[in-house]
Design an enzyme around this catalytic site. Sequence first.
Site, PDB file in Angstrom:
ATOM      1  N   CYS A 181       0.857  -1.192   0.000  1.00  0.00           N
ATOM      2  CA  CYS A 181       0.000   0.000   0.000  1.00  0.00           C
ATOM      3  C   CYS A 181       0.899   1.251   0.000  1.00  0.00           C
ATOM      4  O   CYS A 181       1.661   1.455  -0.942  1.00  0.00           O
ATOM      5  CB  CYS A 181      -0.940  -0.051   1.194  1.00  0.00           C
ATOM      6  SG  CYS A 181      -2.109   1.306   1.333  1.00  0.00           S
ATOM      7  N   ASP A 228      -8.789  -2.966  -7.497  1.00  0.00           N
ATOM      8  CA  ASP A 228      -8.210  -1.740  -6.937  1.00  0.00           C
ATOM      9  C   ASP A 228      -8.108  -0.666  -8.023  1.00  0.00           C
ATOM     10  O   ASP A 228      -7.022  -0.357  -8.522  1.00  0.00           O
ATOM     11  CB  ASP A 228      -6.839  -2.063  -6.355  1.00  0.00           C
ATOM     12  CG  ASP A 228      -6.235  -0.919  -5.567  1.00  0.00           C
ATOM     13  OD1 ASP A 228      -6.913   0.109  -5.376  1.00  0.00           O
ATOM     14  OD2 ASP A 228      -5.077  -1.059  -5.131  1.00  0.00           O
ATOM     15  N   HIS A 259      -7.598  -4.232  -2.882  1.00  0.00           N
ATOM     16  CA  HIS A 259      -6.446  -3.567  -2.287  1.00  0.00           C
ATOM     17  C   HIS A 259      -6.241  -4.134  -0.883  1.00  0.00           C
ATOM     18  O   HIS A 259      -7.202  -4.352  -0.145  1.00  0.00           O
ATOM     19  CB  HIS A 259      -6.724  -2.068  -2.217  1.00  0.00           C
ATOM     20  CG  HIS A 259      -5.591  -1.241  -1.725  1.00  0.00           C
ATOM     21  ND1 HIS A 259      -4.654  -0.696  -2.577  1.00  0.00           N
ATOM     22  CD2 HIS A 259      -5.241  -0.849  -0.476  1.00  0.00           C
ATOM     23  CE1 HIS A 259      -3.776  -0.003  -1.867  1.00  0.00           C
ATOM     24  NE2 HIS A 259      -4.116  -0.082  -0.585  1.00  0.00           N
TER      25      HIS A 259
END
Length: 291
Positions: A181, A228, A259
């Site tokens: 991330c 995502d 995600h």
Amino acid sequence: MDKPQITQAMIDAYDEYTHLTLDRRSFMDKLTKLAGSASAAALIAPMLAANKASAEMIAANDDRLKAQDVTYPGSSGEMKGYLVEPKDASSKLGAVVVIHENRGLNPHIRDVARRMALEGFIALAPDFLSPQGGTPENEDQARDMFGKLDAATTVANAEASVKYLKTLPLSNGNVGAIGFCWGGGLVNNLATKSPELKAAVAYYGAQPKAEEVPNIKAALMLHYAGLDERINAGIDAYKKALQDNGKDVQVFVYDGVNHAFNNDTSAARYDKKAADLAWSRTVEFLKKNLG
């Protein structure tokens, strides 16, 4: 009460919240509307969030490992980190910087560092909130602190982490990085700045500017979640820039997953099949490039 139904819209709302465009109250208001009631939203919110209680797959006192909190020189001050080494290594090892999400150096990332060490690497999980005193217990406070980080200083601290690992007695001098991330985006940016980085693995990370791609020396492995849309919007341009500049890159998109699919502490977003496949690819890639 039956287990609440979690929809993609709820997951998308949580992603919006975790990436700074929604505050906690606005997120809960939106989740309440999606769930149909405040009580349902209160049940669903913990399933979307990371659960610290389920963060440990490898015990912190695992007798196969030597794990310790460390400090080392950053770009302009002291960096804190969590260093894990295999206890019974018979030769020098490659080293990996393990870069956290936008909640800081939490129990989950410490656990990921231990997993990496059990694969035969030295693993360092830096705390990139060190310039502000380190990762707090309160995750909302941590999120706000990320918005105050200086981007250039953060990348420089990542470079300092690479240099630190090269100096360790057990290190063979080959250093890679893996990030998730926010950390995946930092891995991509680190690759454009650090000629010493040998391998870079970015999980659903924001892409660097195309004009910086020619500077990349590391071999790259990029993992993306099929659902995502926010991050995936940058895949094609990044991939083209990498290919146009002859970079060593592998790109994997995992269909039907969200995600943060690798984060096993988030019941709603974790996907074991995708996570296991991505991890096996990552370990093989790092062993090949770090020796």
